[in-house]
Design an enzyme around this catalytic site. Structure first.
Site, PDB file in Angstrom:
ATOM      1  N   GLY A 152       0.843  -1.191   0.000  1.00 54.29           N
ATOM      2  CA  GLY A 152       0.000   0.000   0.000  1.00 54.29           C
ATOM      3  C   GLY A 152       0.877   1.239   0.000  1.00 54.29           C
ATOM      4  O   GLY A 152       1.145   1.844  -1.034  1.00 54.29           O
ATOM      5  N   ILE A 178     -10.220  -0.976  -3.514  1.00 54.84           N
ATOM      6  CA  ILE A 178     -10.451  -0.133  -4.695  1.00 54.84           C
ATOM      7  C   ILE A 178     -11.847   0.502  -4.669  1.00 54.84           C
ATOM      8  O   ILE A 178     -12.862  -0.175  -4.808  1.00 54.84           O
ATOM      9  CB  ILE A 178     -10.232  -0.935  -6.008  1.00 54.84           C
ATOM     10  CG1 ILE A 178      -8.837  -1.590  -5.994  1.00 54.84           C
ATOM     11  CG2 ILE A 178     -10.411  -0.030  -7.226  1.00 54.84           C
ATOM     12  CD1 ILE A 178      -7.665  -0.635  -5.751  1.00 54.84           C
ATOM     13  N   GLU A 263      -4.693  14.176  -5.976  1.00 55.38           N
ATOM     14  CA  GLU A 263      -5.581  13.386  -5.108  1.00 55.38           C
ATOM     15  C   GLU A 263      -5.478  13.864  -3.653  1.00 55.38           C
ATOM     16  O   GLU A 263      -6.478  14.016  -2.962  1.00 55.38           O
ATOM     17  CB  GLU A 263      -5.162  11.909  -5.235  1.00 55.38           C
ATOM     18  CG  GLU A 263      -5.825  10.999  -4.250  1.00 55.38           C
ATOM     19  CD  GLU A 263      -5.559   9.499  -4.536  1.00 55.38           C
ATOM     20  OE1 GLU A 263      -5.103   9.161  -5.635  1.00 55.38           O
ATOM     21  OE2 GLU A 263      -5.836   8.688  -3.638  1.00 55.38           O
ATOM     22  N   ARG A 264      -4.242  14.113  -3.208  1.00 55.84           N
ATOM     23  CA  ARG A 264      -4.046  14.517  -1.806  1.00 55.84           C
ATOM     24  C   ARG A 264      -4.591  15.915  -1.533  1.00 55.84           C
ATOM     25  O   ARG A 264      -5.175  16.174  -0.482  1.00 55.84           O
ATOM     26  CB  ARG A 264      -2.547  14.446  -1.466  1.00 55.84           C
ATOM     27  CG  ARG A 264      -2.089  13.017  -1.337  1.00 55.84           C
ATOM     28  CD  ARG A 264      -0.599  12.836  -1.224  1.00 55.84           C
ATOM     29  NE  ARG A 264      -0.301  11.406  -1.158  1.00 55.84           N
ATOM     30  CZ  ARG A 264       0.883  10.858  -1.380  1.00 55.84           C
ATOM     31  NH1 ARG A 264       1.924  11.622  -1.687  1.00 55.84           N
ATOM     32  NH2 ARG A 264       1.044   9.553  -1.297  1.00 55.84           N
ATOM     33  N   GLN A 300     -17.860  28.504  29.064  1.00 55.62           N
ATOM     34  CA  GLN A 300     -16.565  28.922  28.479  1.00 55.62           C
ATOM     35  C   GLN A 300     -15.799  27.732  27.888  1.00 55.62           C
ATOM     36  O   GLN A 300     -15.169  27.843  26.843  1.00 55.62           O
ATOM     37  CB  GLN A 300     -15.720  29.608  29.548  1.00 55.62           C
ATOM     38  CG  GLN A 300     -14.482  30.253  28.940  1.00 55.62           C
ATOM     39  CD  GLN A 300     -13.552  30.791  30.008  1.00 55.62           C
ATOM     40  OE1 GLN A 300     -13.286  30.137  31.013  1.00 55.62           O
ATOM     41  NE2 GLN A 300     -13.064  31.987  29.788  1.00 55.62           N
ATOM     42  N   HIS A 359     -21.782  17.206  21.467  1.00 55.89           N
ATOM     43  CA  HIS A 359     -23.135  16.652  21.352  1.00 55.89           C
ATOM     44  C   HIS A 359     -23.486  15.749  22.541  1.00 55.89           C
ATOM     45  O   HIS A 359     -24.643  15.356  22.688  1.00 55.89           O
ATOM     46  CB  HIS A 359     -23.279  15.825  20.064  1.00 55.89           C
ATOM     47  CG  HIS A 359     -23.677  16.618  18.860  1.00 55.89           C
ATOM     48  ND1 HIS A 359     -22.788  17.376  18.137  1.00 55.89           N
ATOM     49  CD2 HIS A 359     -24.873  16.763  18.234  1.00 55.89           C
ATOM     50  CE1 HIS A 359     -23.420  17.933  17.125  1.00 55.89           C
ATOM     51  NE2 HIS A 359     -24.679  17.592  17.160  1.00 55.89           N
ATOM     52  N   GLU A 388       1.932   8.910   8.370  1.00 53.36           N
ATOM     53  CA  GLU A 388       3.360   8.578   8.526  1.00 53.36           C
ATOM     54  C   GLU A 388       4.100   8.792   7.201  1.00 53.36           C
ATOM     55  O   GLU A 388       5.242   9.277   7.188  1.00 53.36           O
ATOM     56  CB  GLU A 388       3.518   7.124   9.004  1.00 53.36           C
ATOM     57  CG  GLU A 388       3.006   6.855  10.420  1.00 53.36           C
ATOM     58  CD  GLU A 388       1.483   6.800  10.531  1.00 53.36           C
ATOM     59  OE1 GLU A 388       0.797   6.601   9.502  1.00 53.36           O
ATOM     60  OE2 GLU A 388       0.961   6.964  11.655  1.00 53.36           O
TER      61      GLU A 388
END
Ligand SMILES: Cc1cc2nc3c(=O)[nH]c(=O)nc-3n(C[C@H](O)[C@H](O)[C@H](O)COP(=O)(O)OP(=O)(O)OC[C@H]3O[C@@H](n4cnc5c(N)ncnc54)[C@H](O)[C@@H]3O)c2cc1C
Length: 400
Positions: A152, A178, A263-264, A300, A359, A388
Protein backbone atom coordinates in the site's frame (compact mmCIF):
# COMPACT_ATOMS: atom_id res chain seq x y z
CA UNK A 1 0.32 54.31 3.77
CA UNK A 2 -3.36 53.47 4.36
CA UNK A 3 -4.36 50.58 6.56
CA UNK A 4 -6.69 47.95 5.06
CA UNK A 5 -9.54 49.31 7.19
CA UNK A 6 -9.49 53.12 7.11
CA UNK A 7 -12.43 54.53 9.01
CA UNK A 8 -13.12 58.19 9.48
CA UNK A 9 -11.38 59.37 12.63
CA UNK A 10 -14.64 59.59 14.61
CA UNK A 11 -16.19 56.35 13.29
CA UNK A 12 -16.63 53.24 15.39
CA UNK A 13 -15.36 50.17 13.53
CA UNK A 14 -16.90 46.84 14.40
CA UNK A 15 -16.06 43.43 12.95
CA UNK A 16 -18.79 41.80 10.92
CA UNK A 17 -18.32 38.17 11.88
CA UNK A 18 -21.26 37.03 9.78
CA UNK A 19 -19.90 38.47 6.54
CA UNK A 20 -18.88 36.15 3.71
CA UNK A 21 -15.23 35.14 3.85
CA UNK A 22 -13.92 35.49 0.34
CA UNK A 23 -10.54 34.28 -0.85
CA UNK A 24 -8.45 35.69 -3.66
CA UNK A 25 -8.22 32.42 -5.60
CA UNK A 26 -11.98 32.39 -6.23
CA UNK A 27 -13.88 34.51 -8.75
CA UNK A 28 -17.59 35.25 -9.14
CA UNK A 29 -17.78 32.28 -11.51
CA UNK A 30 -16.47 29.98 -8.80
CA UNK A 31 -19.08 31.40 -6.44
CA UNK A 32 -21.85 30.64 -8.92
CA UNK A 33 -20.50 27.14 -9.38
CA UNK A 34 -20.39 26.78 -5.59
CA UNK A 35 -24.04 27.69 -5.33
CA UNK A 36 -25.17 25.32 -8.05
CA UNK A 37 -23.22 22.34 -6.65
CA UNK A 38 -24.47 23.07 -3.15
CA UNK A 39 -28.07 23.32 -4.23
CA UNK A 40 -27.75 20.11 -6.28
CA UNK A 41 -26.19 18.29 -3.31
CA UNK A 42 -28.80 19.54 -0.85
CA UNK A 43 -31.80 18.89 -3.08
CA UNK A 44 -30.93 15.77 -5.02
CA UNK A 45 -28.39 13.90 -2.89
CA UNK A 46 -28.76 14.71 0.82
CA UNK A 47 -32.33 13.37 1.09
CA UNK A 48 -30.97 9.91 0.22
CA UNK A 49 -27.85 10.00 2.41
CA UNK A 50 -29.14 7.63 5.08
CA UNK A 51 -30.50 5.12 2.58
CA UNK A 52 -27.20 5.10 0.67
CA UNK A 53 -25.31 4.22 3.83
CA UNK A 54 -27.02 0.86 3.52
CA UNK A 55 -27.05 0.39 -0.25
CA UNK A 56 -24.11 2.52 -1.50
CA UNK A 57 -25.01 5.45 -3.72
CA UNK A 58 -26.54 4.60 -7.11
CA UNK A 59 -24.85 5.01 -10.51
CA UNK A 60 -27.38 7.62 -11.65
CA UNK A 61 -25.46 10.12 -9.51
CA UNK A 62 -22.64 9.97 -12.07
CA UNK A 63 -25.04 10.40 -15.00
CA UNK A 64 -26.77 13.34 -13.34
CA UNK A 65 -23.50 15.01 -12.41
CA UNK A 66 -22.26 14.46 -15.96
CA UNK A 67 -25.40 16.09 -17.28
CA UNK A 68 -24.82 19.08 -14.99
CA UNK A 69 -21.20 19.38 -16.12
CA UNK A 70 -19.76 18.64 -12.65
CA UNK A 71 -17.56 15.72 -13.67
CA UNK A 72 -15.29 17.65 -15.99
CA UNK A 73 -14.95 21.05 -14.39
CA UNK A 74 -11.29 21.57 -15.29
CA UNK A 75 -11.12 19.32 -18.36
CA UNK A 76 -10.91 20.71 -21.91
CA UNK A 77 -14.16 21.56 -23.64
CA UNK A 78 -13.29 19.34 -26.62
CA UNK A 79 -13.86 16.29 -24.39
CA UNK A 80 -17.02 17.72 -22.86
CA UNK A 81 -15.31 19.43 -19.93
CA UNK A 82 -15.98 22.93 -18.66
CA UNK A 83 -12.46 24.21 -19.33
CA UNK A 84 -12.16 25.65 -15.82
CA UNK A 85 -9.15 25.89 -13.51
CA UNK A 86 -8.04 23.69 -10.64
CA UNK A 87 -9.96 25.84 -8.16
CA UNK A 88 -13.20 24.60 -9.74
CA UNK A 89 -12.26 21.10 -8.54
CA UNK A 90 -11.69 22.50 -5.05
CA UNK A 91 -15.17 24.01 -5.17
CA UNK A 92 -16.62 20.60 -6.07
CA UNK A 93 -14.72 18.90 -3.24
CA UNK A 94 -15.94 21.55 -0.79
CA UNK A 95 -19.58 21.71 -1.81
CA UNK A 96 -20.25 18.00 -2.29
CA UNK A 97 -20.07 17.69 1.52
CA UNK A 98 -23.62 19.07 1.50
CA UNK A 99 -24.71 15.65 0.26
CA UNK A 100 -24.01 14.56 3.88
CA UNK A 101 -22.30 11.47 2.56
CA UNK A 102 -18.55 11.00 2.85
CA UNK A 103 -18.77 7.81 0.81
CA UNK A 104 -20.45 9.57 -2.07
CA UNK A 105 -17.94 12.42 -1.99
CA UNK A 106 -15.12 9.87 -2.12
CA UNK A 107 -16.65 7.89 -5.00
CA UNK A 108 -17.03 11.06 -7.04
CA UNK A 109 -13.54 12.34 -6.16
CA UNK A 110 -11.96 9.05 -7.23
CA UNK A 111 -13.66 9.48 -10.60
CA UNK A 112 -12.95 13.19 -11.15
CA UNK A 113 -9.65 13.78 -9.36
CA UNK A 114 -7.87 10.46 -9.11
CA UNK A 115 -8.62 8.08 -11.99
CA UNK A 116 -9.27 10.50 -14.85
CA UNK A 117 -6.49 13.14 -14.43
CA UNK A 118 -3.81 10.73 -15.77
CA UNK A 119 -5.95 10.16 -18.91
CA UNK A 120 -6.26 13.88 -19.45
CA UNK A 121 -2.53 14.45 -18.98
CA UNK A 122 -0.94 11.35 -20.48
CA UNK A 123 -3.66 9.82 -22.65
CA UNK A 124 -3.64 9.53 -26.44
CA UNK A 125 -6.41 11.17 -28.44
CA UNK A 126 -8.08 7.76 -28.78
CA UNK A 127 -7.92 7.14 -25.02
CA UNK A 128 -9.34 10.57 -24.29
CA UNK A 129 -12.26 9.96 -26.66
CA UNK A 130 -12.77 6.41 -25.43
CA UNK A 131 -12.45 6.96 -21.66
CA UNK A 132 -12.15 10.60 -20.62
CA UNK A 133 -15.09 11.95 -22.64
CA UNK A 134 -17.57 9.26 -21.50
CA UNK A 135 -16.29 9.64 -17.91
CA UNK A 136 -16.98 13.38 -18.09
CA UNK A 137 -20.48 12.62 -19.38
CA UNK A 138 -20.97 10.21 -16.47
CA UNK A 139 -21.51 7.29 -18.86
CA UNK A 140 -18.41 5.39 -17.83
CA UNK A 141 -17.37 5.14 -14.18
CA UNK A 142 -13.68 5.10 -13.31
CA UNK A 143 -11.61 3.55 -10.56
CA UNK A 144 -7.91 3.62 -9.73
CA UNK A 145 -5.89 0.53 -8.89
CA UNK A 146 -2.66 1.10 -6.99
CA UNK A 147 -2.96 -0.73 -3.65
CA UNK A 148 -2.46 -4.49 -3.38
CA UNK A 149 -2.93 -6.91 -0.49
CA UNK A 150 0.82 -6.81 0.14
CA UNK A 151 1.71 -3.27 -0.90
CA UNK A 152 0.00 0.00 0.00
CA UNK A 153 2.32 2.72 1.28
CA UNK A 154 5.18 1.05 -0.53
CA UNK A 155 3.91 1.53 -4.09
CA UNK A 156 7.17 0.21 -5.49
CA UNK A 157 6.39 -3.12 -3.79
CA UNK A 158 3.38 -3.93 -5.98
CA UNK A 159 3.40 -7.31 -7.69
CA UNK A 160 0.68 -7.09 -10.36
CA UNK A 161 2.49 -8.00 -13.52
CA UNK A 162 1.88 -7.10 -17.17
CA UNK A 163 3.79 -9.16 -19.71
CA UNK A 164 3.98 -8.38 -23.41
CA UNK A 165 2.63 -11.12 -25.70
CA UNK A 166 2.64 -10.10 -29.37
CA UNK A 167 0.23 -7.21 -29.80
CA UNK A 168 -1.20 -7.65 -26.34
CA UNK A 169 -0.33 -7.40 -22.67
CA UNK A 170 -1.30 -10.14 -20.25
CA UNK A 171 -2.05 -8.93 -16.72
CA UNK A 172 -2.01 -11.03 -13.55
CA UNK A 173 -2.33 -9.90 -9.95
CA UNK A 174 -4.71 -8.34 -7.49
CA UNK A 175 -5.72 -4.93 -6.17
CA UNK A 176 -7.48 -4.15 -2.92
CA UNK A 177 -9.46 -1.36 -1.23
CA UNK A 178 -10.45 -0.13 -4.70
CA UNK A 179 -13.09 2.59 -4.45
CA UNK A 180 -15.79 2.25 -7.15
CA UNK A 181 -14.28 -1.17 -7.90
CA UNK A 182 -17.65 -2.89 -8.10
CA UNK A 183 -19.40 -0.38 -10.27
CA UNK A 184 -16.52 0.83 -12.46
CA UNK A 185 -16.46 0.44 -16.24
CA UNK A 186 -12.71 0.84 -16.36
CA UNK A 187 -9.69 0.94 -14.11
CA UNK A 188 -6.48 2.94 -14.33
CA UNK A 189 -4.15 0.19 -13.23
CA UNK A 190 -0.55 0.28 -12.05
CA UNK A 191 1.39 -2.85 -13.03
CA UNK A 192 4.97 -3.97 -13.12
CA UNK A 193 6.29 -4.36 -16.64
CA UNK A 194 10.00 -4.79 -15.93
CA UNK A 195 10.90 -6.35 -12.56
CA UNK A 196 14.58 -5.48 -12.99
CA UNK A 197 14.13 -1.79 -13.75
CA UNK A 198 13.35 -0.48 -10.25
CA UNK A 199 11.20 2.66 -10.34
CA UNK A 200 11.39 2.55 -14.14
CA UNK A 201 9.70 -0.85 -14.24
CA UNK A 202 6.07 0.26 -13.78
CA UNK A 203 3.45 1.14 -16.36
CA UNK A 204 -0.11 2.46 -16.22
CA UNK A 205 -2.85 0.62 -18.13
CA UNK A 206 -6.43 1.40 -19.03
CA UNK A 207 -8.37 -1.81 -18.50
CA UNK A 208 -12.06 -2.38 -19.23
CA UNK A 209 -13.61 -3.98 -16.19
CA UNK A 210 -15.69 -6.35 -18.33
CA UNK A 211 -12.53 -7.87 -19.83
CA UNK A 212 -12.35 -11.65 -19.39
CA UNK A 213 -10.26 -12.44 -16.31
CA UNK A 214 -11.19 -9.34 -14.29
CA UNK A 215 -12.83 -10.66 -11.13
CA UNK A 216 -14.63 -8.40 -8.66
CA UNK A 217 -13.84 -10.74 -5.83
CA UNK A 218 -15.23 -9.18 -2.72
CA UNK A 219 -17.23 -6.20 -1.50
CA UNK A 220 -15.21 -5.03 1.50
CA UNK A 221 -16.92 -3.84 4.67
CA UNK A 222 -15.57 -0.73 6.34
CA UNK A 223 -15.62 1.45 9.47
CA UNK A 224 -17.07 4.38 7.54
CA UNK A 225 -17.63 5.73 4.03
CA UNK A 226 -20.44 3.19 3.76
CA UNK A 227 -22.03 4.85 0.75
CA UNK A 228 -18.96 4.01 -1.35
CA UNK A 229 -18.16 0.61 -2.75
CA UNK A 230 -14.76 -0.84 -1.99
CA UNK A 231 -13.50 -3.87 -3.87
CA UNK A 232 -10.93 -6.58 -3.81
CA UNK A 233 -10.11 -7.26 -7.47
CA UNK A 234 -8.28 -10.09 -9.19
CA UNK A 235 -6.68 -10.01 -12.63
CA UNK A 236 -6.37 -13.47 -14.03
CA UNK A 237 -4.66 -13.60 -17.45
CA UNK A 238 -6.40 -10.41 -18.50
CA UNK A 239 -5.49 -9.56 -22.09
CA UNK A 240 -5.44 -5.93 -23.15
CA UNK A 241 -4.28 -4.46 -26.46
CA UNK A 242 -0.81 -2.98 -26.74
CA UNK A 243 -2.24 0.53 -26.83
CA UNK A 244 -3.90 0.07 -23.43
CA UNK A 245 -0.70 1.57 -22.01
CA UNK A 246 -1.48 4.97 -20.48
CA UNK A 247 1.42 7.41 -20.72
CA UNK A 248 4.93 6.17 -21.20
CA UNK A 249 5.83 2.52 -20.76
CA UNK A 250 8.15 2.25 -17.75
CA UNK A 251 7.11 5.64 -16.35
CA UNK A 252 4.03 4.49 -14.46
CA UNK A 253 5.58 5.06 -11.03
CA UNK A 254 6.28 8.72 -11.79
CA UNK A 255 2.87 9.16 -13.44
CA UNK A 256 1.14 7.82 -10.35
CA UNK A 257 3.24 9.97 -8.01
CA UNK A 258 2.03 12.99 -10.01
CA UNK A 259 -1.56 11.76 -9.79
CA UNK A 260 -1.26 11.39 -6.01
CA UNK A 261 -0.48 15.08 -5.57
CA UNK A 262 -3.84 16.17 -7.02
CA UNK A 263 -5.58 13.39 -5.11
CA UNK A 264 -4.05 14.52 -1.81
CA UNK A 265 -4.87 18.17 -2.28
CA UNK A 266 -8.48 17.43 -3.20
CA UNK A 267 -8.67 15.11 -0.20
CA UNK A 268 -7.38 17.92 2.00
CA UNK A 269 -10.01 20.31 0.62
CA UNK A 270 -12.69 17.71 1.39
CA UNK A 271 -11.37 17.40 4.95
CA UNK A 272 -11.58 21.14 5.53
CA UNK A 273 -15.11 21.27 4.15
CA UNK A 274 -16.18 18.20 6.13
CA UNK A 275 -14.75 19.67 9.33
CA UNK A 276 -16.49 22.98 8.67
CA UNK A 277 -19.80 21.23 8.10
CA UNK A 278 -19.49 19.29 11.36
CA UNK A 279 -18.52 22.53 13.13
CA UNK A 280 -21.58 24.39 11.77
CA UNK A 281 -23.98 21.64 12.75
CA UNK A 282 -22.45 21.40 16.21
CA UNK A 283 -22.58 25.16 16.72
CA UNK A 284 -26.29 25.07 16.02
CA UNK A 285 -26.68 22.23 18.50
CA UNK A 286 -24.71 24.08 21.18
CA UNK A 287 -26.96 27.11 20.81
CA UNK A 288 -30.11 25.04 21.26
CA UNK A 289 -29.15 22.42 23.81
CA UNK A 290 -29.41 23.67 27.37
CA UNK A 291 -27.87 22.43 30.62
CA UNK A 292 -27.79 24.08 34.03
CA UNK A 293 -30.16 26.74 32.75
CA UNK A 294 -28.24 27.96 29.74
CA UNK A 295 -27.30 26.91 26.20
CA UNK A 296 -24.23 24.67 26.43
CA UNK A 297 -22.41 26.98 24.01
CA UNK A 298 -22.42 29.62 26.75
CA UNK A 299 -20.07 27.59 28.95
CA UNK A 300 -16.56 28.92 28.48
CA UNK A 301 -15.20 25.41 28.09
CA UNK A 302 -17.48 24.76 25.12
CA UNK A 303 -16.89 28.23 23.66
CA UNK A 304 -13.18 27.57 23.71
CA UNK A 305 -13.66 24.24 22.00
CA UNK A 306 -15.33 26.12 19.13
CA UNK A 307 -12.50 28.66 19.10
CA UNK A 308 -9.90 25.89 18.92
CA UNK A 309 -11.76 24.07 16.17
CA UNK A 310 -12.36 27.20 14.10
CA UNK A 311 -8.68 28.13 14.35
CA UNK A 312 -7.57 24.69 13.25
CA UNK A 313 -10.03 24.59 10.36
CA UNK A 314 -8.95 28.04 9.19
CA UNK A 315 -5.26 27.08 9.30
CA UNK A 316 -5.93 23.98 7.20
CA UNK A 317 -8.07 25.95 4.75
CA UNK A 318 -5.34 28.53 4.22
CA UNK A 319 -2.79 25.78 3.59
CA UNK A 320 -5.07 24.15 1.03
CA UNK A 321 -5.85 27.39 -0.80
CA UNK A 322 -2.27 28.64 -0.90
CA UNK A 323 -0.99 25.26 -2.03
CA UNK A 324 -3.73 25.07 -4.68
CA UNK A 325 -2.60 28.48 -5.90
CA UNK A 326 0.94 27.18 -6.30
CA UNK A 327 -0.30 24.06 -8.10
CA UNK A 328 -2.51 26.07 -10.43
CA UNK A 329 0.38 28.41 -11.21
CA UNK A 330 2.70 25.72 -12.44
CA UNK A 331 4.62 24.74 -9.33
CA UNK A 332 4.91 21.12 -8.23
CA UNK A 333 4.62 21.75 -4.47
CA UNK A 334 4.94 18.18 -3.17
CA UNK A 335 6.12 19.26 0.29
CA UNK A 336 3.25 21.70 0.76
CA UNK A 337 0.66 19.27 -0.62
CA UNK A 338 1.88 16.65 1.84
CA UNK A 339 1.67 19.19 4.68
CA UNK A 340 -1.84 20.24 3.66
CA UNK A 341 -2.97 16.61 3.41
CA UNK A 342 -1.45 15.71 6.77
CA UNK A 343 -2.75 18.75 8.60
CA UNK A 344 -6.24 18.82 7.06
CA UNK A 345 -6.89 15.13 7.75
CA UNK A 346 -5.73 15.45 11.34
CA UNK A 347 -7.86 18.56 11.83
CA UNK A 348 -10.91 16.83 10.32
CA UNK A 349 -10.60 13.88 12.69
CA UNK A 350 -9.93 16.10 15.74
CA UNK A 351 -12.87 18.34 14.91
CA UNK A 352 -15.23 15.42 14.31
CA UNK A 353 -14.18 13.94 17.64
CA UNK A 354 -14.72 17.22 19.50
CA UNK A 355 -18.11 17.64 17.79
CA UNK A 356 -19.16 14.26 19.18
CA UNK A 357 -18.05 15.46 22.63
CA UNK A 358 -20.08 18.66 22.39
CA UNK A 359 -23.13 16.65 21.35
CA UNK A 360 -22.78 14.45 24.45
CA UNK A 361 -24.83 11.24 24.19
CA UNK A 362 -26.47 12.53 21.03
CA UNK A 363 -23.04 12.57 19.41
CA UNK A 364 -22.80 8.83 19.92
CA UNK A 365 -26.23 8.21 18.39
CA UNK A 366 -26.61 7.46 14.69
CA UNK A 367 -29.63 9.74 14.48
CA UNK A 368 -27.54 12.91 14.74
CA UNK A 369 -25.09 11.93 12.01
CA UNK A 370 -22.05 13.27 13.91
CA UNK A 371 -20.61 9.84 14.70
CA UNK A 372 -20.73 9.14 10.96
CA UNK A 373 -18.64 12.23 10.22
CA UNK A 374 -15.94 10.89 12.54
CA UNK A 375 -16.07 7.41 10.97
CA UNK A 376 -15.92 8.85 7.46
CA UNK A 377 -13.19 11.39 8.22
CA UNK A 378 -11.00 8.80 9.92
CA UNK A 379 -10.13 7.34 6.54
CA UNK A 380 -8.30 10.50 5.52
CA UNK A 381 -5.38 9.79 7.84
CA UNK A 382 -4.87 6.51 5.96
CA UNK A 383 -6.08 6.79 2.35
CA UNK A 384 -4.05 8.46 -0.41
CA UNK A 385 -0.93 8.24 1.77
CA UNK A 386 -0.94 7.76 5.54
CA UNK A 387 0.06 10.41 8.08
CA UNK A 388 3.36 8.58 8.53
CA UNK A 389 4.08 8.61 4.79
CA UNK A 390 3.21 12.32 4.59
CA UNK A 391 5.62 13.02 7.46
CA UNK A 392 8.29 11.04 5.69
CA UNK A 393 7.80 12.91 2.41
CA UNK A 394 7.95 16.24 4.26
CA UNK A 395 10.99 15.21 6.30
CA UNK A 396 12.88 13.89 3.29
CA UNK A 397 12.19 17.11 1.40
CA UNK A 398 14.60 18.78 3.86
CA UNK A 399 17.30 16.30 2.96
CA UNK A 400 17.12 14.32 6.20
C1 LIG B 1 -11.75 3.03 2.25
C2 LIG B 1 -10.48 2.98 1.46
C3 LIG B 1 -10.51 3.32 0.11
C4 LIG B 1 -9.34 3.22 -0.66
N1 LIG B 1 -9.41 3.48 -2.02
C5 LIG B 1 -8.34 3.16 -2.78
C6 LIG B 1 -8.43 3.21 -4.21
O1 LIG B 1 -9.46 3.58 -4.80
N2 LIG B 1 -7.34 2.83 -4.94
C7 LIG B 1 -6.18 2.42 -4.35
O2 LIG B 1 -5.24 2.07 -5.07
N3 LIG B 1 -6.06 2.40 -2.99
C8 LIG B 1 -7.11 2.73 -2.21
N4 LIG B 1 -7.00 2.67 -0.83
C9 LIG B 1 -5.73 2.23 -0.24
C10 LIG B 1 -4.99 3.26 0.57
O3 LIG B 1 -4.41 4.23 -0.23
C11 LIG B 1 -3.98 2.49 1.44
O4 LIG B 1 -4.72 1.81 2.43
C12 LIG B 1 -2.93 3.38 2.09
O5 LIG B 1 -2.08 3.92 1.13
C13 LIG B 1 -2.10 2.62 3.13
O6 LIG B 1 -1.60 1.42 2.61
P1 LIG B 1 -1.82 0.05 3.44
O7 LIG B 1 -3.26 -0.03 3.80
O8 LIG B 1 -1.26 -1.07 2.65
O9 LIG B 1 -1.01 0.24 4.77
P2 LIG B 1 0.53 -0.16 5.00
O10 LIG B 1 1.35 0.39 3.91
O11 LIG B 1 0.61 -1.62 5.26
O12 LIG B 1 0.84 0.63 6.32
C14 LIG B 1 0.54 0.11 7.64
C15 LIG B 1 1.11 1.09 8.66
O13 LIG B 1 2.53 1.18 8.51
C16 LIG B 1 2.90 2.52 8.33
N5 LIG B 1 4.05 2.61 7.42
C17 LIG B 1 4.22 2.02 6.22
N6 LIG B 1 5.38 2.38 5.67
C18 LIG B 1 5.95 3.25 6.53
C19 LIG B 1 7.19 4.00 6.52
N7 LIG B 1 8.02 3.95 5.50
N8 LIG B 1 7.43 4.78 7.60
C20 LIG B 1 6.59 4.84 8.64
N9 LIG B 1 5.43 4.18 8.70
C21 LIG B 1 5.11 3.39 7.65
C22 LIG B 1 1.69 3.19 7.73
O14 LIG B 1 1.70 4.58 7.91
C23 LIG B 1 0.58 2.51 8.51
O15 LIG B 1 0.42 3.13 9.73
C24 LIG B 1 -8.13 2.82 -0.05
C25 LIG B 1 -8.11 2.52 1.32
C26 LIG B 1 -9.25 2.58 2.07
C27 LIG B 1 -9.18 2.22 3.53
Amino acid sequence: MTSPVSPAADAVVKPDHASRRSHFIFTDEHDQLRESIRSFAERELAPHAEEWEETTFPDWVFERMGELGFLGLSYPEEYGGQGGDYYANLVLAEEIVHANSGGLAMGIAVHTDMATPPINLFGTEEQKQGYLAPAIRGEKIACLGITEPNAGSDVSGIKTRAVRDGDEWVINGSKTYITNGHRADFIVLVAKTDPDAGYDGFTLFLVDMDSPGVVREKRLEKLGMHASDTALLAFDDVRVPYDAVLGEEGKGFYHIMWELQGERLIGAAGCVAGAQRAFDRTLEYAQERTAFGRPIGKFQVIRHKFAEMATKIESARQMVYTTAWRFQNGEYPVREISMAKLHASRVAVEVADECIQIHGGAGYMKEYGIERVWRDMRLNRIGAGTDEIMLDVIGRSFGV
